[in-house]
Design a protein around this motif. Structure first.
Motif, PDB file in Angstrom:
ATOM      1  N   TYR A   1       0.857  -1.187   0.000  1.00 35.00           N
ATOM      2  CA  TYR A   1       0.000   0.000   0.000  1.00 35.00           C
ATOM      3  C   TYR A   1       0.886   1.226   0.000  1.00 35.00           C
ATOM      4  O   TYR A   1       1.808   1.338   0.808  1.00 35.00           O
ATOM      5  N   LYS A   2       0.607   2.137  -0.909  1.00 34.56           N
ATOM      6  CA  LYS A   2       1.320   3.414  -0.960  1.00 34.56           C
ATOM      7  C   LYS A   2       0.481   4.427  -0.198  1.00 34.56           C
ATOM      8  O   LYS A   2      -0.541   4.895  -0.679  1.00 34.56           O
ATOM      9  N   ALA A   3       0.911   4.728   1.016  1.00 34.48           N
ATOM     10  CA  ALA A   3       0.202   5.669   1.885  1.00 34.48           C
ATOM     11  C   ALA A   3       0.718   7.075   1.598  1.00 34.48           C
ATOM     12  O   ALA A   3       1.881   7.386   1.850  1.00 34.48           O
ATOM     13  N   VAL A   4      -0.148   7.907   1.041  1.00 35.07           N
ATOM     14  CA  VAL A   4       0.188   9.297   0.743  1.00 35.07           C
ATOM     15  C   VAL A   4      -0.542  10.167   1.759  1.00 35.07           C
ATOM     16  O   VAL A   4      -1.764  10.298   1.709  1.00 35.07           O
TER      17      VAL A   4
ATOM     18  N   VAL B   1       1.416  -3.554  10.118  1.00 37.65           N
ATOM     19  CA  VAL B   1       1.949  -2.866   8.943  1.00 37.65           C
ATOM     20  C   VAL B   1       3.463  -3.023   8.992  1.00 37.65           C
ATOM     21  O   VAL B   1       4.105  -2.583   9.950  1.00 37.65           O
ATOM     22  N   ILE B   2       4.026  -3.690   7.966  1.00 34.22           N
ATOM     23  CA  ILE B   2       5.461  -3.993   7.968  1.00 34.22           C
ATOM     24  C   ILE B   2       6.097  -3.542   6.651  1.00 34.22           C
ATOM     25  O   ILE B   2       5.411  -3.002   5.781  1.00 34.22           O
ATOM     26  N   ALA B   3       7.397  -3.805   6.514  1.00 30.10           N
ATOM     27  CA  ALA B   3       8.157  -3.468   5.302  1.00 30.10           C
ATOM     28  C   ALA B   3       7.974  -1.996   4.935  1.00 30.10           C
ATOM     29  O   ALA B   3       7.725  -1.640   3.789  1.00 30.10           O
ATOM     30  N   VAL B   4       8.109  -1.130   5.920  1.00 26.91           N
ATOM     31  CA  VAL B   4       7.878   0.308   5.768  1.00 26.91           C
ATOM     32  C   VAL B   4       9.061   0.956   5.040  1.00 26.91           C
ATOM     33  O   VAL B   4      10.201   0.829   5.463  1.00 26.91           O
TER      34      VAL B   4
ATOM     35  N   PRO C   1      10.182 -14.886   8.975  1.00 28.51           N
ATOM     36  CA  PRO C   1       9.504 -14.246  10.110  1.00 28.51           C
ATOM     37  C   PRO C   1      10.170 -12.909  10.457  1.00 28.51           C
ATOM     38  O   PRO C   1      11.390 -12.826  10.564  1.00 28.51           O
ATOM     39  N   THR C   2       9.353 -11.865  10.591  1.00 26.97           N
ATOM     40  CA  THR C   2       9.845 -10.528  10.904  1.00 26.97           C
ATOM     41  C   THR C   2       9.305 -10.140  12.265  1.00 26.97           C
ATOM     42  O   THR C   2       8.088 -10.094  12.451  1.00 26.97           O
ATOM     43  N   LYS C   3      10.209  -9.873  13.204  1.00 24.14           N
ATOM     44  CA  LYS C   3       9.811  -9.565  14.577  1.00 24.14           C
ATOM     45  C   LYS C   3       9.905  -8.087  14.925  1.00 24.14           C
ATOM     46  O   LYS C   3       9.419  -7.668  15.962  1.00 24.14           O
ATOM     47  N   ASP C   4      10.579  -7.307  14.071  1.00 22.72           N
ATOM     48  CA  ASP C   4      10.691  -5.875  14.339  1.00 22.72           C
ATOM     49  C   ASP C   4      10.825  -5.113  13.033  1.00 22.72           C
ATOM     50  O   ASP C   4      11.067  -5.687  11.985  1.00 22.72           O
ATOM     51  N   GLY C   5      10.632  -3.812  13.135  1.00 26.96           N
ATOM     52  CA  GLY C   5      10.716  -2.964  11.951  1.00 26.96           C
ATOM     53  C   GLY C   5      10.370  -1.531  12.301  1.00 26.96           C
ATOM     54  O   GLY C   5      10.308  -1.155  13.472  1.00 26.96           O
ATOM     55  N   VAL C   6      10.120  -0.736  11.289  1.00 23.12           N
ATOM     56  CA  VAL C   6       9.833   0.688  11.468  1.00 23.12           C
ATOM     57  C   VAL C   6       8.467   0.856  12.130  1.00 23.12           C
ATOM     58  O   VAL C   6       7.473   0.306  11.662  1.00 23.12           O
ATOM     59  N   LYS C   7       8.447   1.597  13.229  1.00 27.17           N
ATOM     60  CA  LYS C   7       7.222   1.862  13.996  1.00 27.17           C
ATOM     61  C   LYS C   7       6.771   3.330  13.884  1.00 27.17           C
ATOM     62  O   LYS C   7       5.641   3.656  14.218  1.00 27.17           O
ATOM     63  N   GLU C   8       7.687   4.190  13.440  1.00 28.34           N
ATOM     64  CA  GLU C   8       7.366   5.609  13.281  1.00 28.34           C
ATOM     65  C   GLU C   8       8.271   6.192  12.205  1.00 28.34           C
ATOM     66  O   GLU C   8       9.441   5.837  12.107  1.00 28.34           O
ATOM     67  N   VAL C   9       7.702   7.083  11.393  1.00 19.88           N
ATOM     68  CA  VAL C   9       8.463   7.776  10.356  1.00 19.88           C
ATOM     69  C   VAL C   9       8.356   9.272  10.628  1.00 19.88           C
ATOM     70  O   VAL C   9       7.273   9.781  10.923  1.00 19.88           O
TER      71      VAL C   9
ATOM     72  N   VAL D   1       4.760   6.914   2.189  1.00 25.61           N
ATOM     73  CA  VAL D   1       5.352   5.721   2.785  1.00 25.61           C
ATOM     74  C   VAL D   1       4.779   4.503   2.044  1.00 25.61           C
ATOM     75  O   VAL D   1       3.560   4.389   1.902  1.00 25.61           O
ATOM     76  N   ARG D   2       5.647   3.623   1.607  1.00 19.73           N
ATOM     77  CA  ARG D   2       5.195   2.351   1.022  1.00 19.73           C
ATOM     78  C   ARG D   2       5.280   1.306   2.124  1.00 19.73           C
ATOM     79  O   ARG D   2       6.297   1.200   2.806  1.00 19.73           O
TER      80      ARG D   2
END
Length: 176
Positions: A36-39, A62-65, A92-100, A117-118
């Protein structure tokens, strides 16, 4: 009858103006289990002051930010642990971007801009529900606009003063 029609038209116009006065998402629907491309559309500053920081909180599921850099702004990604592991291309992904955060820019109160943000919306997000991205605008002179209100279950959110941008989650189309 004519007065009632004029009043209704006036209320619709006021409501439409309020709907575009806050930070919102350009695309209002997205499929789970897909990118999803969040504009994020930021239509103004804060109380007449220019916006210098735009913060977007990434919701659980929401992952792969991947935020899009903006000329004149410093891009910052804040990472953290997810509540659970999500599959990301079989891993398996346990962590990632939580805020931009986009910082150091200067979006005048009389100007408009978009922040992109994609992301990947995991398949276990609830189809038919709204997913909210609380967003904060920080402006000069310590002025702040917090678009963080999320409606209670079963409410539309039309009466919220500072609604968080949201996207309605749809079922992924077959074959995609």
């Amino acid at each position: 009858m004519l007065k009632k029609l004029a009043l209704t038209a006036a209320l619709v116009a006021v409501g439409a103006g309020a709907a575009i006065a806050h930070t919102s998402l350009e695309t209002k629907e997205a499929a789970v289990g897909a990118s999803y491309k969040a504009v994020f559309r930021v239509p103004h500053g804060c109380e007449g002051k220019p916006t210098n920081v735009v913060r977007v909180l990434i919701p659980e599921g929401v992952i792969a930010v991947k935020p899009m850099p903006k000329p004149g702004w410093i891009l910052e990604k804040v990472s953290g642990a997810y509540e659970k592991a999500y599959g990301n291309h079989g891993t398996p992904t346990k962590d990632g971007v939580k805020e931009v955060l986009w910082k150091g820019g200067n979006l005048g109160d009389d100007e408009y801009d978009e922040f992109v943000v994609r992301v990947f919306l995991t398949p276990d997000l609830p189809v038919g529900k709204m997913l909210y991205f609380p967003t904060v605008q920080e402006c000069s002179a310590n002025a702040v606009e917090r678009w963080i209100e999320i409606p209670a279950e079963g409410q539309s959110g039309d009466d919220l003063e500072f609604p968080a941008p949201g996207v309605k989650l749809l079922e992924k189309a077959r074959g995609h």
